[in-house]
Design an enzyme around this catalytic site. Structure first.
Site, PDB file in Angstrom:
ATOM      1  N   HIS A   1      40.417  23.876  45.919  1.00 39.72           N
ATOM      2  CA  HIS A   1      39.183  24.674  45.940  1.00 39.72           C
ATOM      3  C   HIS A   1      38.708  25.065  44.539  1.00 39.72           C
ATOM      4  O   HIS A   1      38.164  26.146  44.349  1.00 39.72           O
ATOM      5  CB  HIS A   1      39.350  25.926  46.797  1.00 39.72           C
ATOM      6  CG  HIS A   1      39.753  25.625  48.219  1.00 39.72           C
ATOM      7  ND1 HIS A   1      38.896  25.026  49.118  1.00 39.72           N
ATOM      8  CD2 HIS A   1      40.920  25.831  48.879  1.00 39.72           C
ATOM      9  CE1 HIS A   1      39.542  24.880  50.280  1.00 39.72           C
ATOM     10  NE2 HIS A   1      40.758  25.351  50.159  1.00 39.72           N
TER      11      HIS A   1
ATOM     12  N   PRO B   1      39.176  41.383  45.765  1.00 42.76           N
ATOM     13  CA  PRO B   1      39.706  41.995  44.529  1.00 42.76           C
ATOM     14  C   PRO B   1      38.942  43.271  44.161  1.00 42.76           C
ATOM     15  O   PRO B   1      37.715  43.294  44.198  1.00 42.76           O
ATOM     16  CB  PRO B   1      39.492  40.912  43.469  1.00 42.76           C
ATOM     17  CG  PRO B   1      39.249  39.652  44.215  1.00 42.76           C
ATOM     18  CD  PRO B   1      38.654  40.046  45.535  1.00 42.76           C
ATOM     19  N   GLU B   2      39.688  44.303  43.837  1.00 40.65           N
ATOM     20  CA  GLU B   2      39.108  45.558  43.365  1.00 40.65           C
ATOM     21  C   GLU B   2      39.531  45.753  41.909  1.00 40.65           C
ATOM     22  O   GLU B   2      40.117  44.850  41.315  1.00 40.65           O
ATOM     23  CB  GLU B   2      39.580  46.712  44.257  1.00 40.65           C
ATOM     24  CG  GLU B   2      39.223  46.479  45.730  1.00 40.65           C
ATOM     25  CD  GLU B   2      39.703  47.596  46.652  1.00 40.65           C
ATOM     26  OE1 GLU B   2      39.859  48.737  46.189  1.00 40.65           O
ATOM     27  OE2 GLU B   2      39.921  47.307  47.832  1.00 40.65           O
TER      28      GLU B   2
END
Ligand code: ZN
Length: 279
Positions: free
Chosen positions: A88, A2-3
């Site tokens: 998760h 992710p940016e």
């Protein structure tokens, strides 16, 4: 990974889910998430606190709490928040209205740091340059950061102290918009080119936010449409949207890097002012 646009999209969703609410119960199941702090202690400190706001700085999500603490969340490779039960799950926040938010991370590189707000502000300012969509991100600032640097331009713009929140995808997109070669020494840019770089960075990031980030189909980040707007990233062999030349893949700063060899030629473009002064 992710940016800024993906983190901003996560931030907006998280803010809508938890801002103003009290954390009725917190659970942290993964010691890696909070290390070196004990996950039980972090969960205990979060429990009972109220979320004042959810902000973002670079790639960090900043959860501001009524107690004066701030929870700094870095999603790293595969971290993200989920609003329905997910696999998760590494941590869960139960809110006082009965809703539930889970933090999910398949590769477990993400981090949660719970700290005093002043310490958080200091840490974030050390690690990040100005926000690229804010007013402090000027051509002058960028010129100062790039001056004298021999590193490839691509590597220079990946430095979070130069452009907070930029990563591999949006760096390639920004350089395509700015028509700048990723392998050029960062210190060689003209003033006009630095201005174009600033504009290209902002354009790529704004487009990414408007498309709610990029979903690369790897399950790490879901729901965005930015991948449909890529002009350089991942497009080796496909025609450039401006000139039709096949996009090339190379490596710069140790990262896979895509660019148009025609629009983003290796030599410096003659700037308009230089052409005028020579005639
Ligand atoms: Zn081109």
């Amino acid at each position: 990974m992710p940016e800024l646009p993906e983190v901003e999209t996560e931030r907006r969703r998280l803010a809508a889910a938890i801002a103003g609410k009290r954390i009725a119960a917190a659970r942290v199941d993964d010691a890696r998430l909070t290390r070196p702090e004990d996950p039980q202690i972090v969960a205990g400190m979060l429990t009972g606190d109220r979320v004042v706001a959810v902000d973002r700085r670079g790639k960090y999500i900043v959860v501001r709490l009524e107690s004066g603490h701030a929870l700094l969340v870095h999603l790293r490779m595969t971290g993200g928040f989920r609003y329905a039960p997910a696999t998760h799950e590494r941590a869960v926040l139960e809110l006082d209205d009965g809703s539930r938010v889970a933090y999910r991370d398949t590769r477990r590189f993400g981090t949660w740091l719970l700290t005093e707000e002043d310490d958080a502000r200091h840490l974030l300012s050390v690690k990040n340059g100005p926000e690229p969509l804010g007013r402090a991100f000027t051509t002058d600032f960028l010129a100062g950061r790039l001056a004298g640097r021999k590193a490839p331009l691509k590597a220079a713009v990946l430095d979070q102290r130069t452009v907070a929140g930029l990563g591999n995808i949006y760096a390639d997109e920004a350089l395509w918009h700015a028509r700048l070669n990723p392998l050029r020494p960062a210190g060689d840019l003209t003033r006009d080119e630095i201005a174009a770089l600033r504009d290209g960075i902002r354009k790529a990031l704004k487009l990414g936010i408007s498309r709610q980030g990029a979903d690369l189909g790897d399950g790490a980040y879901a729901g965005g449409r930015m991948q449909d707007e890529f002009r350089a990233y991942g497009r080796d062999g496909e025609p450039c949207h401006r000139c039709g030349t096949p996009i090339l893949k190379t490596r710069a700063g140790g990262r896979g890097t895509w660019y148009c060899p025609t629009c983003q030629a290796a030599s410096s473009r003659p700037s308009r002012s230089r052409r005028q002064s020579s005639t």
